[in-house]
Write an enzyme that holds these catalytic residues in place. Structure first.
Site, PDB file in Angstrom:
ATOM      1  N   LYS A 208      -6.365  -4.017  -0.591  1.00 19.50           N
ATOM      2  CA  LYS A 208      -6.825  -4.451  -1.905  1.00 19.50           C
ATOM      3  C   LYS A 208      -5.868  -5.435  -2.571  1.00 19.50           C
ATOM      4  CE  LYS A 208      -6.916  -0.324  -3.487  1.00 19.50           C
ATOM      5  NZ  LYS A 208      -6.406   0.252  -2.212  1.00 19.50           N
TER       6      LYS A 208
ATOM      7  N   TYR B 204       4.263  12.699  -4.173  1.00 18.73           N
ATOM      8  CA  TYR B 204       4.287  12.886  -2.728  1.00 18.73           C
ATOM      9  C   TYR B 204       5.261  13.986  -2.312  1.00 18.73           C
ATOM     10  CZ  TYR B 204       1.174   9.063  -1.449  1.00 18.73           C
ATOM     11  OH  TYR B 204       0.058   8.268  -1.270  1.00 18.73           O
TER      12      TYR B 204
ATOM     13  N   ASP C  45      -7.174  -5.210  -9.178  1.00 19.05           N
ATOM     14  CA  ASP C  45      -6.880  -4.391  -7.996  1.00 19.05           C
ATOM     15  C   ASP C  45      -7.033  -2.912  -8.343  1.00 19.05           C
ATOM     16  OD1 ASP C  45      -5.767  -3.060  -5.850  1.00 19.05           O
ATOM     17  OD2 ASP C  45      -3.736  -3.750  -6.208  1.00 19.05           O
ATOM     18  N   ARG C  46      -8.092  -2.311  -7.896  1.00 15.01           N
ATOM     19  CA  ARG C  46      -8.485  -0.934  -8.197  1.00 15.01           C
ATOM     20  C   ARG C  46      -8.666  -0.762  -9.703  1.00 15.01           C
ATOM     21  NH1 ARG C  46      -5.355   3.181  -5.067  1.00 15.01           N
ATOM     22  NH2 ARG C  46      -6.980   3.020  -3.510  1.00 15.01           N
TER      23      ARG C  46
END
Length: 212
Positions: free
Chosen positions: A12, A42, A76-77
């Protein structure tokens, strides 16, 4: 206004930058590099899942408002796919049902405000990049963010697999604007110049069709 969508590693950001240059407009990129919450997520997704989604929701609301103020830009997104991540992390037990409910109430309030906060009411085109899990994993490995790598956390394979699967359903149901899907396996626009030219031509043609 063009918005891009696709799973992690779909390409993207690369395509956003190319399209912005092609149309001579601004690229609004996803806040990843300077995101203080993403590495924490994460490491401990159960602790930071809700915080990460609120962080992204806030940034994406600001981005879509900024994008809608102008006639032309590439995003982008966007906020339109944000809930996909929240719902997946809820199903994985990283976000509680109560947190999910709070998130969706906030998202609904934000979406209700958009028509009054911006010049445009919706995107002109959604460009969705569809890739196989194999392509997704290869690109994740190539870009080298430590916290995204399977070597660091083999359990991420389940997350990436399910996310890829859900994106297909999300694209089918998306109806906020005209849309086009780019086959990211067939067109390696990240590293192949000829493929990139074909993808840009496809998007040009779609925009001409929309404009009549």
């Amino acid at each position: 206004m063009i918005v891009l969508s696709g799973t992690i590693g779909a390409g993207k950001t690369s395509l956003t930058s190319v399209l912005a240059a092609h149309y001579g407009t601004k690229a609004l990129l996803e806040p990843v590099g300077g995101n203080p919450v993403l590495p924490l997520f994460y490491k401990d997704p159960h602790r930071y899942g809700f915080l990460l989604q609120i962080y992204f929701l806030n940034k994406r609301f600001s981005a879509i408002k900024s994008a809608m103020q102008d006639d032309n830009n590439v995003l982008d997104r966007s906020i339109y796919e944000d809930a996909l991540f929240t719902d997946l992390n809820t199903d994985l037990g990283r976000i509680t049902e109560t947190e999910n409910h709070v998130y969706h109430e906030l998202l609904d309030n934000m979406m209700a405000e958009l028509p009054f906060a911006a010049h445009k009411k919706s995107p002109d085109l959604l460009v969705h990049i569809s890739v196989s899990l194999e392509t997704e994993l290869r690109r994740i490995s190539k870009r080298g963010r430590d916290y995204e790598q399977l070597d660091a956390d083999p359990a991420l394979i389940g997350y990436y697999t399910e996310l890829n699967h859900r994106y297909a359903k999300w694209f089918d149901e998306y109806d906020a604007s005209p849309k086009i899907v780019i086959d990211g396996d067939k067109y390696d626009f990240v590293s192949n110049t000829d493929d990139l030219k074909q993808v840009v031509t496809m998007i040009d043609n779609k925009l001409r069709t929309i404009r009549g």
